[in-house]
Write a protein that holds these residues in place. Structure first.
Motif, PDB file in Angstrom:
ATOM      1  N   GLY B 180      27.867   6.815 -71.322  1.00  0.00           N
ATOM      2  CA  GLY B 180      28.718   7.764 -70.618  1.00  0.00           C
ATOM      3  C   GLY B 180      29.353   7.194 -69.358  1.00  0.00           C
ATOM      4  O   GLY B 180      30.018   7.899 -68.613  1.00  0.00           O
ATOM      5  N   HIS B 181      29.129   5.889 -69.144  1.00  0.00           N
ATOM      6  CA  HIS B 181      29.727   5.254 -67.958  1.00  0.00           C
ATOM      7  C   HIS B 181      30.909   4.397 -68.397  1.00  0.00           C
ATOM      8  O   HIS B 181      30.825   3.695 -69.408  1.00  0.00           O
ATOM      9  N   PRO B 182      32.011   4.446 -67.638  1.00  0.00           N
ATOM     10  CA  PRO B 182      33.193   3.669 -68.039  1.00  0.00           C
ATOM     11  C   PRO B 182      32.902   2.191 -68.304  1.00  0.00           C
ATOM     12  O   PRO B 182      33.455   1.617 -69.244  1.00  0.00           O
ATOM     13  N   LYS B 183      32.016   1.575 -67.505  1.00  0.00           N
ATOM     14  CA  LYS B 183      31.697   0.156 -67.724  1.00  0.00           C
ATOM     15  C   LYS B 183      31.134  -0.055 -69.130  1.00  0.00           C
ATOM     16  O   LYS B 183      31.495  -0.996 -69.825  1.00  0.00           O
ATOM     17  N   ASP B 184      30.213   0.832 -69.533  1.00  0.00           N
ATOM     18  CA  ASP B 184      29.583   0.699 -70.852  1.00  0.00           C
ATOM     19  C   ASP B 184      30.557   1.070 -71.971  1.00  0.00           C
ATOM     20  O   ASP B 184      30.587   0.427 -73.013  1.00  0.00           O
ATOM     21  N   VAL B 185      31.331   2.116 -71.721  1.00  0.00           N
ATOM     22  CA  VAL B 185      32.228   2.593 -72.783  1.00  0.00           C
ATOM     23  C   VAL B 185      33.388   1.605 -72.988  1.00  0.00           C
ATOM     24  O   VAL B 185      33.771   1.321 -74.132  1.00  0.00           O
ATOM     25  N   ASP B 186      33.917   1.046 -71.890  1.00  0.00           N
ATOM     26  CA  ASP B 186      34.970   0.015 -72.006  1.00  0.00           C
ATOM     27  C   ASP B 186      34.485  -1.137 -72.881  1.00  0.00           C
ATOM     28  O   ASP B 186      35.163  -1.573 -73.814  1.00  0.00           O
ATOM     29  N   TYR B 187      33.298  -1.607 -72.527  1.00  0.00           N
ATOM     30  CA  TYR B 187      32.687  -2.724 -73.256  1.00  0.00           C
ATOM     31  C   TYR B 187      32.522  -2.350 -74.732  1.00  0.00           C
ATOM     32  O   TYR B 187      32.877  -3.112 -75.631  1.00  0.00           O
ATOM     33  N   ILE B 277      21.322   8.080 -62.295  1.00  0.00           N
ATOM     34  CA  ILE B 277      21.989   9.298 -62.804  1.00  0.00           C
ATOM     35  C   ILE B 277      23.487   9.022 -62.985  1.00  0.00           C
ATOM     36  O   ILE B 277      24.085   9.388 -63.992  1.00  0.00           O
ATOM     37  N   GLU B 278      24.050   8.331 -62.001  1.00  0.00           N
ATOM     38  CA  GLU B 278      25.486   8.022 -62.055  1.00  0.00           C
ATOM     39  C   GLU B 278      25.805   7.087 -63.232  1.00  0.00           C
ATOM     40  O   GLU B 278      26.807   7.231 -63.916  1.00  0.00           O
ATOM     41  N   ALA B 279      24.881   6.152 -63.472  1.00  0.00           N
ATOM     42  CA  ALA B 279      25.123   5.144 -64.525  1.00  0.00           C
ATOM     43  C   ALA B 279      24.905   5.692 -65.921  1.00  0.00           C
ATOM     44  O   ALA B 279      25.612   5.330 -66.861  1.00  0.00           O
ATOM     45  N   PHE B 280      23.935   6.571 -66.065  1.00  0.00           N
ATOM     46  CA  PHE B 280      23.516   6.941 -67.423  1.00  0.00           C
ATOM     47  C   PHE B 280      23.781   8.397 -67.806  1.00  0.00           C
ATOM     48  O   PHE B 280      23.278   8.857 -68.837  1.00  0.00           O
ATOM     49  N   SER B 281      24.562   9.083 -66.994  1.00  0.00           N
ATOM     50  CA  SER B 281      24.924  10.445 -67.395  1.00  0.00           C
ATOM     51  C   SER B 281      26.295  10.801 -66.836  1.00  0.00           C
ATOM     52  O   SER B 281      26.794  10.136 -65.924  1.00  0.00           O
ATOM     53  N   VAL B 282      26.868  11.821 -67.413  1.00  0.00           N
ATOM     54  CA  VAL B 282      28.073  12.427 -66.843  1.00  0.00           C
ATOM     55  C   VAL B 282      27.560  13.714 -66.211  1.00  0.00           C
ATOM     56  O   VAL B 282      27.083  14.603 -66.915  1.00  0.00           O
ATOM     57  N   CYS B 283      27.636  13.774 -64.898  1.00  0.00           N
ATOM     58  CA  CYS B 283      26.847  14.800 -64.213  1.00  0.00           C
ATOM     59  C   CYS B 283      27.552  15.276 -62.946  1.00  0.00           C
ATOM     60  O   CYS B 283      28.137  14.486 -62.217  1.00  0.00           O
ATOM     61  N   GLY B 284      27.509  16.567 -62.716  1.00  0.00           N
ATOM     62  CA  GLY B 284      28.052  17.099 -61.468  1.00  0.00           C
ATOM     63  C   GLY B 284      28.757  18.422 -61.651  1.00  0.00           C
ATOM     64  O   GLY B 284      28.495  19.152 -62.610  1.00  0.00           O
ATOM     65  N   THR B 285      29.678  18.699 -60.729  1.00  0.00           N
ATOM     66  CA  THR B 285      30.471  19.931 -60.811  1.00  0.00           C
ATOM     67  C   THR B 285      31.523  19.743 -61.910  1.00  0.00           C
ATOM     68  O   THR B 285      31.773  18.602 -62.347  1.00  0.00           O
ATOM     69  N   PRO B 286      32.189  20.826 -62.343  1.00  0.00           N
ATOM     70  CA  PRO B 286      33.237  20.652 -63.364  1.00  0.00           C
ATOM     71  C   PRO B 286      34.296  19.621 -62.959  1.00  0.00           C
ATOM     72  O   PRO B 286      34.700  18.802 -63.782  1.00  0.00           O
ATOM     73  N   ILE B 290      35.292  16.276 -64.961  1.00  0.00           N
ATOM     74  CA  ILE B 290      36.679  16.034 -65.410  1.00  0.00           C
ATOM     75  C   ILE B 290      37.115  14.625 -65.005  1.00  0.00           C
ATOM     76  O   ILE B 290      37.723  13.890 -65.791  1.00  0.00           O
ATOM     77  N   GLU B 291      36.762  14.264 -63.769  1.00  0.00           N
ATOM     78  CA  GLU B 291      37.138  12.937 -63.268  1.00  0.00           C
ATOM     79  C   GLU B 291      36.526  11.837 -64.142  1.00  0.00           C
ATOM     80  O   GLU B 291      37.192  10.880 -64.530  1.00  0.00           O
ATOM     81  N   ARG B 292      35.244  11.996 -64.478  1.00  0.00           N
ATOM     82  CA  ARG B 292      34.564  10.984 -65.290  1.00  0.00           C
ATOM     83  C   ARG B 292      35.156  10.937 -66.706  1.00  0.00           C
ATOM     84  O   ARG B 292      35.394   9.860 -67.251  1.00  0.00           O
ATOM     85  N   ILE B 293      35.389  12.107 -67.297  1.00  0.00           N
ATOM     86  CA  ILE B 293      35.934  12.127 -68.663  1.00  0.00           C
ATOM     87  C   ILE B 293      37.323  11.474 -68.670  1.00  0.00           C
ATOM     88  O   ILE B 293      37.666  10.727 -69.588  1.00  0.00           O
ATOM     89  N   ILE B 321      31.992  24.696 -69.240  1.00  0.00           N
ATOM     90  CA  ILE B 321      32.752  23.618 -69.880  1.00  0.00           C
ATOM     91  C   ILE B 321      33.997  24.199 -70.550  1.00  0.00           C
ATOM     92  O   ILE B 321      35.102  23.663 -70.447  1.00  0.00           O
ATOM     93  N   SER B 322      33.800  25.319 -71.213  1.00  0.00           N
ATOM     94  CA  SER B 322      34.909  25.951 -71.933  1.00  0.00           C
ATOM     95  C   SER B 322      35.969  26.506 -70.982  1.00  0.00           C
ATOM     96  O   SER B 322      37.166  26.438 -71.256  1.00  0.00           O
ATOM     97  N   ASP B 323      35.503  27.062 -69.866  1.00  0.00           N
ATOM     98  CA  ASP B 323      36.442  27.680 -68.918  1.00  0.00           C
ATOM     99  C   ASP B 323      37.145  26.648 -68.043  1.00  0.00           C
ATOM    100  O   ASP B 323      38.312  26.804 -67.711  1.00  0.00           O
ATOM    101  N   LYS B 324      36.420  25.591 -67.643  1.00  0.00           N
ATOM    102  CA  LYS B 324      36.992  24.707 -66.610  1.00  0.00           C
ATOM    103  C   LYS B 324      37.259  23.272 -67.041  1.00  0.00           C
ATOM    104  O   LYS B 324      38.067  22.602 -66.429  1.00  0.00           O
ATOM    105  N   ILE B 325      36.541  22.793 -68.054  1.00  0.00           N
ATOM    106  CA  ILE B 325      36.716  21.375 -68.395  1.00  0.00           C
ATOM    107  C   ILE B 325      37.650  21.188 -69.596  1.00  0.00           C
ATOM    108  O   ILE B 325      38.648  20.470 -69.502  1.00  0.00           O
ATOM    109  N   ILE B 326      37.342  21.851 -70.699  1.00  0.00           N
ATOM    110  CA  ILE B 326      38.173  21.655 -71.909  1.00  0.00           C
ATOM    111  C   ILE B 326      39.651  21.986 -71.635  1.00  0.00           C
ATOM    112  O   ILE B 326      40.533  21.202 -72.006  1.00  0.00           O
ATOM    113  N   PRO B 327      39.945  23.118 -70.959  1.00  0.00           N
ATOM    114  CA  PRO B 327      41.377  23.435 -70.734  1.00  0.00           C
ATOM    115  C   PRO B 327      42.128  22.335 -69.987  1.00  0.00           C
ATOM    116  O   PRO B 327      43.318  22.125 -70.214  1.00  0.00           O
ATOM    117  N   HIS B 328      41.428  21.606 -69.108  1.00  0.00           N
ATOM    118  CA  HIS B 328      42.078  20.531 -68.346  1.00  0.00           C
ATOM    119  C   HIS B 328      42.661  19.480 -69.292  1.00  0.00           C
ATOM    120  O   HIS B 328      43.707  18.884 -69.004  1.00  0.00           O
TER     121      HIS B 328
END
Lengths: 94, 331
Positions: B180-187, B277-286, B290-293, B321-328
Protein backbone atom coordinates in the motif's frame (compact mmCIF):
# COMPACT_ATOMS: atom_id res chain seq x y z
CA UNK A 1 -42.64 -10.38 21.67
CA UNK A 2 -44.24 -8.18 19.05
CA UNK A 3 -41.36 -5.95 18.05
CA UNK A 4 -43.35 -4.26 15.31
CA UNK A 5 -45.79 -3.02 17.93
CA UNK A 6 -42.89 -1.66 19.96
CA UNK A 7 -41.26 -0.02 16.92
CA UNK A 8 -44.50 1.89 16.30
CA UNK A 9 -43.77 3.67 19.58
CA UNK A 10 -40.55 5.15 18.09
CA UNK A 11 -41.04 8.63 16.61
CA UNK A 12 -40.11 8.86 12.91
CA UNK A 13 -37.44 11.45 13.70
CA UNK A 14 -35.54 8.98 15.87
CA UNK A 15 -35.72 5.90 13.65
CA UNK A 16 -32.50 6.48 11.74
CA UNK A 17 -30.51 7.07 14.91
CA UNK A 18 -32.06 3.98 16.49
CA UNK A 19 -31.27 1.90 13.41
CA UNK A 20 -27.63 3.00 13.44
CA UNK A 21 -27.25 2.32 17.16
CA UNK A 22 -28.82 -1.14 16.89
CA UNK A 23 -26.65 -2.05 13.91
CA UNK A 24 -23.53 -1.16 15.88
CA UNK A 25 -24.72 -3.09 18.90
CA UNK A 26 -25.24 -6.29 16.97
CA UNK A 27 -22.16 -5.92 14.76
CA UNK A 28 -19.90 -5.33 17.76
CA UNK A 29 -21.56 -7.99 19.90
CA UNK A 30 -19.36 -10.76 21.20
CA UNK A 31 -22.47 -12.92 21.50
CA UNK A 32 -23.03 -13.11 17.75
CA UNK A 33 -23.32 -16.89 17.98
CA UNK A 34 -26.61 -16.45 19.85
CA UNK A 35 -28.24 -15.05 16.72
CA UNK A 36 -30.94 -17.48 15.48
CA UNK A 37 -30.41 -18.52 11.87
CA UNK A 38 -33.95 -17.59 10.81
CA UNK A 39 -33.44 -14.09 12.21
CA UNK A 40 -30.12 -13.84 10.34
CA UNK A 41 -31.90 -14.63 7.07
CA UNK A 42 -34.62 -12.05 7.79
CA UNK A 43 -32.07 -9.41 8.76
CA UNK A 44 -29.88 -9.94 5.68
CA UNK A 45 -32.96 -10.00 3.42
CA UNK A 46 -34.24 -6.64 4.69
CA UNK A 47 -30.74 -5.14 4.66
CA UNK A 48 -30.35 -6.11 1.02
CA UNK A 49 -33.75 -4.64 0.17
CA UNK A 50 -33.08 -1.21 1.66
CA UNK A 51 -32.19 0.75 4.76
CA UNK A 52 -33.07 -0.79 8.11
CA UNK A 53 -35.14 2.21 9.10
CA UNK A 54 -38.46 0.77 7.95
CA UNK A 55 -40.84 -0.69 10.50
CA UNK A 56 -39.97 -4.25 9.55
CA UNK A 57 -36.24 -3.47 9.32
CA UNK A 58 -36.19 -1.80 12.71
CA UNK A 59 -38.22 -4.54 14.38
CA UNK A 60 -35.78 -7.15 13.04
CA UNK A 61 -32.82 -5.13 14.30
CA UNK A 62 -34.49 -4.62 17.66
CA UNK A 63 -35.20 -8.33 18.06
CA UNK A 64 -31.57 -9.16 17.19
CA UNK A 65 -30.21 -6.50 19.54
CA UNK A 66 -32.36 -7.73 22.43
CA UNK A 67 -31.17 -11.32 21.88
CA UNK A 68 -27.49 -10.38 21.61
CA UNK A 69 -27.17 -7.35 23.88
CA UNK A 70 -30.30 -6.98 25.97
CA UNK A 71 -28.99 -4.63 28.66
CA UNK A 72 -27.04 -2.43 26.26
CA UNK A 73 -30.13 -2.11 24.06
CA UNK A 74 -32.32 -1.01 26.94
CA UNK A 75 -29.66 1.42 28.12
CA UNK A 76 -29.26 2.92 24.63
CA UNK A 77 -33.02 3.35 24.30
CA UNK A 78 -33.23 5.12 27.64
CA UNK A 79 -30.06 7.20 27.71
CA UNK A 80 -28.94 7.88 24.17
CA UNK A 81 -32.28 7.90 22.38
CA UNK A 82 -34.39 9.19 25.24
CA UNK A 83 -37.03 6.54 24.64
CA UNK A 84 -37.76 5.28 28.18
CA UNK A 85 -41.24 3.99 27.28
CA UNK A 86 -39.77 1.84 24.49
CA UNK A 87 -37.11 0.56 26.87
CA UNK A 88 -39.76 -0.29 29.45
CA UNK A 89 -41.90 -2.07 26.85
CA UNK A 90 -38.94 -4.31 26.01
CA UNK A 91 -38.05 -4.91 29.65
CA UNK A 92 -41.67 -5.68 30.53
CA UNK A 93 -42.02 -8.37 27.90
CA UNK A 94 -38.47 -9.70 28.26
CA UNK B 1 -11.17 5.11 -13.74
CA UNK B 2 -9.96 3.18 -10.70
CA UNK B 3 -12.35 0.61 -9.27
CA UNK B 4 -12.69 -0.11 -5.58
CA UNK B 5 -12.55 -3.50 -3.97
CA UNK B 6 -12.98 -4.45 -0.34
CA UNK B 7 -11.52 -7.35 1.58
CA UNK B 8 -13.07 -9.08 4.57
CA UNK B 9 -11.48 -11.62 6.85
CA UNK B 10 -14.21 -14.13 7.83
CA UNK B 11 -13.12 -14.24 11.43
CA UNK B 12 -16.61 -13.65 12.83
CA UNK B 13 -19.92 -15.46 12.25
CA UNK B 14 -20.74 -15.45 8.55
CA UNK B 15 -23.71 -13.10 8.83
CA UNK B 16 -21.53 -10.19 9.93
CA UNK B 17 -19.30 -10.55 6.87
CA UNK B 18 -22.37 -10.81 4.64
CA UNK B 19 -23.90 -7.76 6.32
CA UNK B 20 -20.78 -5.76 5.41
CA UNK B 21 -20.74 -7.28 1.91
CA UNK B 22 -24.30 -6.08 1.29
CA UNK B 23 -23.35 -2.66 2.61
CA UNK B 24 -20.27 -2.56 0.36
CA UNK B 25 -22.37 -3.37 -2.71
CA UNK B 26 -24.94 -0.73 -1.82
CA UNK B 27 -22.21 1.84 -1.23
CA UNK B 28 -20.54 1.45 -4.61
CA UNK B 29 -17.76 -1.08 -4.26
CA UNK B 30 -17.05 -3.17 -7.37
CA UNK B 31 -15.17 -6.13 -5.89
CA UNK B 32 -15.52 -8.23 -2.76
CA UNK B 33 -12.52 -10.31 -1.71
CA UNK B 34 -12.73 -12.85 1.11
CA UNK B 35 -9.50 -14.14 2.63
CA UNK B 36 -8.84 -17.86 2.71
CA UNK B 37 -7.18 -19.15 5.88
CA UNK B 38 -8.11 -22.49 7.42
CA UNK B 39 -8.32 -20.91 10.87
CA UNK B 40 -11.20 -18.60 9.89
CA UNK B 41 -14.64 -19.41 8.47
CA UNK B 42 -14.51 -21.23 5.18
CA UNK B 43 -14.07 -18.86 2.26
CA UNK B 44 -16.55 -20.54 -0.10
CA UNK B 45 -19.29 -20.83 2.52
CA UNK B 46 -18.87 -17.10 3.18
CA UNK B 47 -18.77 -16.27 -0.53
CA UNK B 48 -21.88 -18.33 -1.25
CA UNK B 49 -23.81 -16.55 1.48
CA UNK B 50 -22.57 -13.19 0.17
CA UNK B 51 -23.47 -14.17 -3.40
CA UNK B 52 -27.03 -15.01 -2.35
CA UNK B 53 -27.50 -11.59 -0.77
CA UNK B 54 -25.88 -9.43 -3.46
CA UNK B 55 -26.56 -8.80 -7.15
CA UNK B 56 -23.80 -6.80 -8.77
CA UNK B 57 -20.56 -6.93 -6.83
CA UNK B 58 -17.88 -9.27 -8.19
CA UNK B 59 -16.65 -11.69 -5.57
CA UNK B 60 -14.04 -14.31 -4.94
CA UNK B 61 -11.35 -15.66 -2.65
CA UNK B 62 -8.53 -13.19 -2.07
CA UNK B 63 -6.45 -15.26 -2.06
CA UNK B 64 -6.56 -19.02 -1.94
CA UNK B 65 -3.45 -21.17 -2.29
CA UNK B 66 -2.76 -24.40 -4.16
CA UNK B 67 -0.98 -26.16 -1.30
CA UNK B 68 -3.96 -26.54 1.02
CA UNK B 69 -6.59 -26.55 -1.72
CA UNK B 70 -5.75 -28.64 -4.74
CA UNK B 71 -6.33 -26.67 -7.97
CA UNK B 72 -9.05 -29.06 -9.20
CA UNK B 73 -11.00 -28.40 -5.98
CA UNK B 74 -10.49 -24.66 -6.41
CA UNK B 75 -11.78 -24.99 -9.98
CA UNK B 76 -14.80 -26.95 -8.72
CA UNK B 77 -15.49 -24.38 -5.97
CA UNK B 78 -15.38 -21.32 -8.21
CA UNK B 79 -17.33 -23.05 -10.98
CA UNK B 80 -20.03 -23.95 -8.44
CA UNK B 81 -20.01 -20.46 -6.95
CA UNK B 82 -20.44 -19.13 -10.47
CA UNK B 83 -23.79 -20.93 -10.64
CA UNK B 84 -24.90 -18.87 -7.63
CA UNK B 85 -23.45 -15.59 -8.93
CA UNK B 86 -23.09 -16.07 -12.67
CA UNK B 87 -20.56 -13.79 -14.25
CA UNK B 88 -19.59 -12.23 -10.94
CA UNK B 89 -17.00 -14.71 -9.73
CA UNK B 90 -13.30 -13.92 -9.62
CA UNK B 91 -10.49 -16.05 -8.30
CA UNK B 92 -7.50 -14.81 -6.36
CA UNK B 93 -4.71 -17.33 -6.01
CA UNK B 94 -1.22 -17.06 -4.58
CA UNK B 95 1.44 -19.12 -2.88
CA UNK B 96 -0.07 -18.65 0.58
CA UNK B 97 1.80 -17.61 3.67
CA UNK B 98 4.52 -19.69 5.23
CA UNK B 99 3.29 -19.38 8.81
CA UNK B 100 -0.17 -20.76 8.03
CA UNK B 101 1.22 -23.52 5.85
CA UNK B 102 3.77 -24.45 8.51
CA UNK B 103 1.05 -24.90 11.11
CA UNK B 104 -0.62 -27.46 8.88
CA UNK B 105 2.62 -29.29 8.18
CA UNK B 106 2.56 -28.32 4.52
CA UNK B 107 5.73 -27.09 2.85
CA UNK B 108 5.69 -24.21 0.39
CA UNK B 109 7.42 -26.21 -2.33
CA UNK B 110 8.40 -24.39 -5.57
CA UNK B 111 5.90 -21.53 -5.12
CA UNK B 112 6.34 -20.03 -8.59
CA UNK B 113 5.82 -23.36 -10.29
CA UNK B 114 2.94 -24.27 -8.00
CA UNK B 115 1.07 -21.04 -8.75
CA UNK B 116 1.72 -21.19 -12.48
CA UNK B 117 0.62 -24.81 -12.72
CA UNK B 118 -2.45 -24.30 -10.59
CA UNK B 119 -3.60 -21.36 -12.72
CA UNK B 120 -3.25 -23.52 -15.82
CA UNK B 121 -5.16 -26.41 -14.24
CA UNK B 122 -8.01 -24.16 -13.09
CA UNK B 123 -8.29 -22.52 -16.52
CA UNK B 124 -8.27 -25.84 -18.34
CA UNK B 125 -10.82 -27.40 -15.98
CA UNK B 126 -13.19 -24.56 -16.90
CA UNK B 127 -13.08 -25.17 -20.62
CA UNK B 128 -11.84 -28.70 -21.36
CA UNK B 129 -13.82 -31.91 -21.09
CA UNK B 130 -11.00 -33.61 -19.21
CA UNK B 131 -7.57 -32.48 -18.08
CA UNK B 132 -4.39 -34.48 -18.04
CA UNK B 133 -1.51 -32.40 -16.73
CA UNK B 134 2.02 -33.44 -15.91
CA UNK B 135 3.64 -30.64 -13.95
CA UNK B 136 6.49 -30.44 -11.50
CA UNK B 137 4.21 -29.84 -8.53
CA UNK B 138 0.75 -30.93 -9.70
CA UNK B 139 -0.48 -33.75 -11.82
CA UNK B 140 -3.95 -34.61 -13.05
CA UNK B 141 -5.04 -37.72 -14.88
CA UNK B 142 -8.10 -37.26 -17.02
CA UNK B 143 -9.66 -35.02 -14.35
CA UNK B 144 -13.15 -33.96 -15.36
CA UNK B 145 -16.27 -32.34 -13.99
CA UNK B 146 -19.64 -34.07 -14.27
CA UNK B 147 -21.09 -30.63 -14.97
CA UNK B 148 -20.26 -27.84 -17.38
CA UNK B 149 -18.90 -24.59 -15.93
CA UNK B 150 -21.03 -21.71 -17.17
CA UNK B 151 -18.39 -19.08 -17.88
CA UNK B 152 -14.66 -18.60 -17.61
CA UNK B 153 -13.53 -16.95 -14.41
CA UNK B 154 -10.94 -14.16 -14.27
CA UNK B 155 -7.91 -15.28 -12.30
CA UNK B 156 -5.98 -12.79 -10.18
CA UNK B 157 -2.55 -13.81 -8.98
CA UNK B 158 -1.53 -12.59 -5.54
CA UNK B 159 2.12 -11.52 -5.49
CA UNK B 160 4.74 -9.71 -3.47
CA UNK B 161 8.22 -10.90 -4.51
CA UNK B 162 9.79 -9.81 -7.84
CA UNK B 163 9.55 -13.19 -9.61
CA UNK B 164 5.97 -13.82 -8.51
CA UNK B 165 5.00 -10.30 -9.64
CA UNK B 166 6.39 -10.90 -13.11
CA UNK B 167 4.71 -14.30 -13.26
CA UNK B 168 1.44 -12.71 -12.15
CA UNK B 169 1.64 -10.16 -14.97
CA UNK B 170 2.41 -12.91 -17.45
CA UNK B 171 -0.33 -15.40 -16.54
CA UNK B 172 -2.95 -13.43 -14.62
CA UNK B 173 -6.12 -11.73 -15.80
CA UNK B 174 -5.42 -9.60 -12.77
CA UNK B 175 -2.71 -9.12 -10.18
CA UNK B 176 -3.20 -8.52 -6.47
CA UNK B 177 -0.17 -6.60 -5.24
CA UNK B 178 0.16 -7.00 -1.52
CA UNK B 179 1.31 -3.46 -0.74
CA UNK B 180 0.00 0.00 0.00
CA UNK B 181 3.03 2.27 -0.14
CA UNK B 182 3.96 4.02 -3.40
CA UNK B 183 7.58 2.79 -3.14
CA UNK B 184 6.41 -0.84 -2.98
CA UNK B 185 3.63 -0.45 -5.51
CA UNK B 186 5.87 1.37 -8.05
CA UNK B 187 8.39 -1.43 -7.77
CA UNK B 188 5.68 -4.08 -8.03
CA UNK B 189 3.92 -2.56 -11.03
CA UNK B 190 7.24 -2.39 -12.91
CA UNK B 191 7.69 -6.14 -12.36
CA UNK B 192 4.10 -6.85 -13.34
CA UNK B 193 4.53 -4.84 -16.55
CA UNK B 194 7.56 -6.95 -17.40
CA UNK B 195 5.40 -10.06 -17.19
CA UNK B 196 2.64 -8.47 -19.24
CA UNK B 197 5.20 -7.65 -21.96
CA UNK B 198 6.60 -11.19 -21.86
CA UNK B 199 3.11 -12.54 -22.55
CA UNK B 200 2.58 -10.09 -25.41
CA UNK B 201 -0.45 -8.64 -23.67
CA UNK B 202 -1.44 -5.02 -23.38
CA UNK B 203 -1.52 -3.21 -20.02
CA UNK B 204 -5.27 -2.85 -20.25
CA UNK B 205 -5.64 -6.63 -20.48
CA UNK B 206 -4.61 -7.01 -16.84
CA UNK B 207 -6.39 -5.54 -13.82
CA UNK B 208 -3.59 -4.44 -11.49
CA UNK B 209 -4.80 -4.09 -7.92
CA UNK B 210 -3.09 -2.64 -4.87
CA UNK B 211 -4.30 -4.87 -2.05
CA UNK B 212 -3.79 -2.73 1.00
CA UNK B 213 -4.11 -2.71 4.72
CA UNK B 214 -6.45 0.24 5.18
CA UNK B 215 -7.88 2.21 8.07
CA UNK B 216 -9.99 5.35 7.85
CA UNK B 217 -11.58 7.56 10.50
CA UNK B 218 -12.22 11.28 10.82
CA UNK B 219 -9.78 11.17 13.75
CA UNK B 220 -6.34 10.23 12.45
CA UNK B 221 -5.24 8.74 15.80
CA UNK B 222 -8.21 6.39 15.90
CA UNK B 223 -7.50 5.27 12.33
CA UNK B 224 -3.87 4.57 13.22
CA UNK B 225 -4.77 2.74 16.41
CA UNK B 226 -7.01 0.37 14.45
CA UNK B 227 -4.22 -0.30 11.94
CA UNK B 228 -1.63 -1.33 14.54
CA UNK B 229 -2.46 -5.07 14.86
CA UNK B 230 -2.56 -5.61 11.09
CA UNK B 231 0.65 -3.63 10.59
CA UNK B 232 2.36 -5.74 13.27
CA UNK B 233 1.60 -8.88 11.26
CA UNK B 234 2.68 -7.25 7.98
CA UNK B 235 6.00 -6.12 9.50
CA UNK B 236 6.59 -9.56 11.00
CA UNK B 237 6.02 -11.20 7.61
CA UNK B 238 7.92 -8.71 5.43
CA UNK B 239 11.18 -9.72 3.76
CA UNK B 240 14.36 -7.83 4.71
CA UNK B 241 14.48 -5.99 1.40
CA UNK B 242 11.05 -4.48 2.04
CA UNK B 243 11.93 -3.51 5.61
CA UNK B 244 15.11 -1.83 4.35
CA UNK B 245 13.18 0.04 1.67
CA UNK B 246 11.18 1.71 4.43
CA UNK B 247 14.01 2.13 6.91
CA UNK B 248 12.44 -0.29 9.37
CA UNK B 249 14.88 -1.82 11.82
CA UNK B 250 15.20 -5.57 11.19
CA UNK B 251 15.77 -6.36 14.88
CA UNK B 252 12.62 -4.53 15.84
CA UNK B 253 10.69 -6.46 13.20
CA UNK B 254 12.09 -9.69 14.63
CA UNK B 255 11.00 -8.64 18.13
CA UNK B 256 7.47 -8.03 16.84
CA UNK B 257 7.48 -11.40 15.12
CA UNK B 258 8.69 -13.13 18.29
CA UNK B 259 6.05 -11.41 20.44
CA UNK B 260 3.28 -12.39 18.00
CA UNK B 261 4.43 -16.00 17.98
CA UNK B 262 4.40 -15.97 21.79
CA UNK B 263 0.88 -14.41 21.74
CA UNK B 264 2.24 -11.35 23.59
CA UNK B 265 -0.07 -8.99 21.73
CA UNK B 266 0.52 -5.93 23.92
CA UNK B 267 4.27 -6.22 23.49
CA UNK B 268 4.02 -6.77 19.72
CA UNK B 269 1.59 -3.92 19.12
CA UNK B 270 3.58 -1.61 21.39
CA UNK B 271 6.58 -2.00 19.10
CA UNK B 272 4.68 -0.79 16.02
CA UNK B 273 5.92 2.69 15.14
CA UNK B 274 4.27 5.47 13.15
CA UNK B 275 6.89 4.84 10.43
CA UNK B 276 5.70 1.24 10.15
CA UNK B 277 2.05 2.35 9.95
CA UNK B 278 2.95 4.82 7.21
CA UNK B 279 4.92 2.19 5.28
CA UNK B 280 2.57 -0.75 5.55
CA UNK B 281 -0.92 0.70 5.54
CA UNK B 282 -3.08 3.34 3.97
CA UNK B 283 -4.29 5.06 7.07
CA UNK B 284 -5.76 8.32 8.30
CA UNK B 285 -8.58 10.75 7.62
CA UNK B 286 -10.48 10.52 4.31
CA UNK B 287 -8.34 13.35 2.86
CA UNK B 288 -5.13 11.59 3.87
CA UNK B 289 -6.36 8.36 2.27
CA UNK B 290 -7.33 10.22 -0.92
CA UNK B 291 -3.82 11.66 -1.09
CA UNK B 292 -2.23 8.21 -0.75
CA UNK B 293 -4.58 6.57 -3.28
CA UNK B 294 -3.84 9.42 -5.73
CA UNK B 295 -0.12 8.66 -5.37
CA UNK B 296 -0.71 4.96 -5.91
CA UNK B 297 -2.72 5.60 -9.07
CA UNK B 298 0.37 7.16 -10.64
CA UNK B 299 1.97 3.70 -10.53
CA UNK B 300 -0.65 2.40 -12.95
CA UNK B 301 -2.99 0.42 -10.71
CA UNK B 302 -6.55 -0.07 -11.92
CA UNK B 303 -8.13 -1.41 -8.72
CA UNK B 304 -7.67 -0.27 -5.14
CA UNK B 305 -8.52 -2.90 -2.55
CA UNK B 306 -9.46 -1.72 0.90
CA UNK B 307 -8.27 -4.43 3.24
CA UNK B 308 -8.29 -5.05 6.96
CA UNK B 309 -8.90 -3.41 9.31
CA UNK B 310 -10.88 -0.93 7.07
CA UNK B 311 -11.43 1.28 10.13
CA UNK B 312 -12.08 1.23 13.87
CA UNK B 313 -15.77 0.74 13.09
CA UNK B 314 -16.15 -1.21 9.83
CA UNK B 315 -19.74 -0.13 9.17
CA UNK B 316 -18.94 3.56 9.64
CA UNK B 317 -15.71 3.22 7.64
CA UNK B 318 -17.55 1.74 4.64
CA UNK B 319 -19.98 4.70 4.72
CA UNK B 320 -17.09 7.15 5.06
CA UNK B 321 -15.24 5.62 2.11
CA UNK B 322 -18.40 5.69 0.03
CA UNK B 323 -19.30 9.25 0.98
CA UNK B 324 -15.88 10.90 0.86
CA UNK B 325 -13.27 8.78 -0.90
CA UNK B 326 -14.86 6.95 -3.84
CA UNK B 327 -16.65 10.08 -5.18
CA UNK B 328 -13.29 11.89 -5.35
CA UNK B 329 -12.10 9.35 -7.94
CA UNK B 330 -15.33 9.38 -9.92
CA UNK B 331 -14.85 13.02 -10.93
Amino acid sequence: MDYRRIVKMVPAAKREKLSTKLMDLILKSKSADKMPSNLVRTLLHHWQQGPLTTEIGLSTLLEAAVILESEKTIEALKEMLQLPDVAEAIRAVG
Amino acid sequence: MVRFGIEFVPSEPYWKTVFYAIQAEKRGFDYLWITDHFNNRNVYVTLTAAALHTEKIKLGPGVTNPYLINPVITAQAVASLNEVATGRVILGIGAGDKTTLKSTGVEMHKPLTAVEESVEIVRRMMIEKSVTFKGNVFKTNNAKFFFKPTTEIPIYVGAQGPKMLTLAGRIGDGVLINAGHPKDVDYAVDRVKKGIQQAGKSLTDVDIAAYTSFSVHEDMKKAAQAAVPVVAYVVAGSPDVVLQRHGVNKEKAEKISGALKASKWGQAFGLVSSRMIEAFSVCGTPDMCIERITELLKSGISQFVIGSPIGPNVRKAIDLISDKIIPHFEK
